[in-house]
Scaffold this motif. Structure first.
Motif, PDB file in Angstrom:
ATOM      1  N   GLU A   1     -10.138   0.160   6.763  1.00 43.39           N
ATOM      2  CA  GLU A   1      -9.849  -0.625   7.978  1.00 43.39           C
ATOM      3  C   GLU A   1      -8.870  -0.585   8.865  1.00 43.39           C
ATOM      4  O   GLU A   1      -8.760  -0.816   9.909  1.00 43.39           O
ATOM      5  CB  GLU A   1      -9.365  -1.784   6.838  1.00 43.39           C
TER       6      GLU A   1
ATOM      7  N   ASN B   1      -6.653   4.506  -1.512  1.00 48.88           N
ATOM      8  CA  ASN B   1      -6.974   3.157  -1.447  1.00 48.88           C
ATOM      9  C   ASN B   1      -8.438   3.562   0.002  1.00 48.88           C
ATOM     10  O   ASN B   1      -7.927   2.979   1.054  1.00 48.88           O
ATOM     11  CB  ASN B   1      -5.987   1.862  -1.004  1.00 48.88           C
TER      12      ASN B   1
ATOM     13  N   LYS C   1      -8.992   0.045   2.522  1.00 49.47           N
ATOM     14  CA  LYS C   1      -7.566  -0.604   3.125  1.00 49.47           C
ATOM     15  C   LYS C   1      -7.613   0.603   4.385  1.00 49.47           C
ATOM     16  O   LYS C   1      -7.450   0.401   5.431  1.00 49.47           O
ATOM     17  CB  LYS C   1      -6.879  -0.351   2.405  1.00 49.47           C
TER      18      LYS C   1
ATOM     19  N   LYS D   1       0.925  -1.139   0.540  1.00 45.40           N
ATOM     20  CA  LYS D   1       0.360   0.093  -0.215  1.00 45.40           C
ATOM     21  C   LYS D   1       0.609   1.272  -0.037  1.00 45.40           C
ATOM     22  O   LYS D   1       2.510   1.138   0.567  1.00 45.40           O
ATOM     23  CB  LYS D   1      -1.240  -0.004   1.163  1.00 45.40           C
TER      24      LYS D   1
END
Length: 600
Positions: free
Chosen positions: A424, A418, A421, A214
């Motif tokens: 999260e 993203n 993500k 990432k």
């Protein structure tokens, strides 16, 4: 005699909340934070213009860049970038490793708000890893790509799908870096004035050990805050300019943000070590260390273990290494206690003050330092207390093993493109969920700090329902099986016993005359198997239950394959990927009649 560095440890406030969580904060408030990293460069170019900022090997000596020279060149590069229409949305992808030219390009880009994206050299130099490079290119969409050596990195320059820059273009058609250095700095002051705390300086890639890498949007605030925090925890970094001889790669947050910015913010000198703790390159590291006495020594535990042996055998190197040393700083894993004690003993032998041996804890997303052991510790593995401005949230289980979460100005706000993500990654209070586990050194005294206790995500259950703390067990097994195991993968998910897949240290086994015979992905070697079995059997006798008792092992014949995602560019093993690709070997591990299986 080396001077005595100033230590000013801060105390910690503990708040026990009704939901069972615990908050830890430093009592010391966060100090003044620079607007951006260019402020540091301007300051030292004016204050100590002729002081060595950067140096790299050139022939028998060093190529050096002063602060004044580095600033002038960085501003010329910045002017060229602006002339190409570049800005916050046009990142520069950097393919090659640590070098003065890499640093100058980074400084120039950051000075005017152009993000840089340093990636591991292996992404270009290892053909099997080109898929990783393609993934990064698709993620960040670079506007320019840089490599020092155009010929060596030609494949990567071509795959970046954008115009290239190179120190030595060769026949790649890349723009020579010399053209950038010859440019004017017109417009640079105006652009510099717009670079603020929320400007993205770097996009750093996570290790990819559990999923695709990432992109961590690393802001100026994250970098500058972290250096204020570190200087508050270790005031001697401002007592005199730090000098380091360092190999740690700049595509990683520890080498590229923590160490590089520690030197820049403190007006110090960074001597770029072109060696590494690898058999073919460690001799170069020793040569470099023999030429430059540092005030701070950074390395990973395996590097310090190799250095300890060299220092024990070379009195001249020992005198140079310890003559001006304030601190030995390890990262990446716990420093084995025998290495720690050996370094302390050698320092004492020289008649000098024993340097502070310490570590910190953090991730790419935390810039990186969040916890710091700021005073001499009672052995390895302690990662300290929160830095000023950081709040640590601990979520303990019944055994007081705590899930660690953090918040503060040095913590990432988002991953690149993203949102899923990113969502999260934070809990409902906005704390970043690290996935790491900690325990208090002493439940009654939070000022003694926290001890790292593995990765929550690496824990698994045996078929009996017993939880196995795989990260801790792996470290214990590495120490137990040294020097024969280079790395270890712990197995047992859904089975009734714990096993080990051992990646052999071929230098150690070869040195002792063990011949490893390949057998469809596994190795057989009766003599080595006997040694490993004996050590595991002795340890099994002391195991307290199935969660810690290892009953079997298998030696792998093939190293982790980066191209297949089994290893990351940082050298970490993607355990889930390796276990999935080598499922037949895991089955062999649990076959008691397989000749390669070492049973205990």
């Amino acid at each position: 005699m080396s001077h005595t560095p100033i230590l000013a440890p801060h105390s910690v406030t503990r708040e026990d909340r009704a939901d069972g969580s615990i908050l830890l904060r430093a009592d010391t408030p966060l100090g003044d934070v620079a607007r951006n990293s260019g402020v540091w460069l301007d300051h030292w170019a004016q204050t100590t213009p002729d002081a060595v900022f950067l140096a790299e090997r050139s022939g028998a000596g060093w190529r050096r860049e002063s602060y004044a020279s580095a600033r002038q060149k960085a501003r010329a590069i910045a002017g060229w970038l602006l002339g190409q229409g570049m800005g916050p949305d046009t990142p520069v992808l950097i393919l090659s490793g640590n070098s003065i030219d890499h640093a100058l390009l980074t400084l120039g880009a950051h000075y005017v708000g152009v993000p840089t994206v340093p990636v591991a050299e292996q992404y270009t130099l290892i053909p099997a890893a080109h898929g990783r490079l393609d993934y990064v290119v698709n993620l960040i969409k670079p506007a320019r790509v840089f490599a020092a050596d155009g010929a060596a990195y030609a494949a990567g320059l071509a795959r970046a799908n954008c115009p290239a820059i190179a120190s030595d273009p060769g026949d790649t058609g890349a723009t020579p870096l010399a053209d950038l250095l010859a440019h004017s700095d017109a417009g640079v002051d105006a652009a510099f004035a717009t670079v603020g705390p929320d400007t993205v300086a770097k996009i750093l890639l996570t290790s990819g050990s559990t999923s695709d890498p990432k992109g961590v949007l690393t802001t100026q605030r994250m970098m500058t805050t972290n250096q204020t925090q570190l200087a508050q925890g270790l005031p001697f970094l401002r007592q005199r300019p730090p000098v380091i001889v360092d190999w740690l790669p700049w595509n990683h947050v520890f080498g590229g943000s923590h160490n590089f910015n520690m030197v820049l913010s403190g007006g110090g000198s960074l001597y770029i070590d072109d060696g590494k703790p690898l058999p073919a390159l460690f001799g170069r590291t020793l040569e470099n260390l023999s030429m430059v006495p540092g005030t701070v020594s950074f390395n990973v535990p395996v590097g310090f273990a190799q250095l300890l042996t060299a220092l024990q055998n070379d009195a001249t190197l020992r005198e140079t290494y310890f003559c001006d040393l304030d601190m030995i700083f390890y990262a990446g894993a716990s420093l084995p206690q025998e290495t720690w004690a050996g370094l302390e003993a050698l320092a004492a032998q020289t008649g000098r003050r024993v340097p502070l041996i310490t570590s910190s804890w953090g991730l790419t997303e935390t810039a990186p330092g969040a916890l710091l052991q700021q005073v001499p510790a009672r052995g390895a593995g302690i990662v300290g207390v929160p830095l000023p401005g950081v709040t640590v949230k601990l979520v303990p289980d019944a055994d007081m093993r705590c899930d660690v979460r953090v918040s503060g100005p040095s913590i990432m706000r988002a991953y690149l493109d993203n949102p899923a993500k990113t969502a999260e990654a934070f809990d409902d209070e906005g704390y970043f969920i690290t996935g790491d586990a900690m325990r208090f050194v002493d439940e009654a005294d939070p000022n003694l700090g926290l001890r790292f206790d593995g990765r929550m995500s690496e824990d698994f259950k045996l078929m009996t329902g017993t939880w196995v703390q795989a990260a801790n067990l792996r470290l214990e097994m590495l120490a137990l099986l040294a020097p024969y195991a280079a790395d270890i993968v712990v197995t047992g998910q859904g089975r009734d016993q714990i096993g080990l897949l051992i990646l052999p240290n071929r230098a150690a086994t070869g040195r002792e005359g063990f011949a490893l015979e390949a057998d469809k992905g596994a190795c057989t070697c009766p003599d080595l198997a006997d040694i490993l079995r004996t050590r595991l059997r002795e340890r099994a006798a002391d195991a307290t239950g199935s969660a810690t008792r290892v009953t079997r092992a298998l030696i792998l014949s093939d190293p982790p394959d980066m191209g297949e995602g089994e290893a990351t560019a940082k050298g970490n093993i993607n355990f889930a990927r390796l276990l999935a690709r080598r499922a037949p070997l895991v089955d062999r591990l649990y076959d008691d009649v397989d000749p390669a299986t070492i049973t205990v």
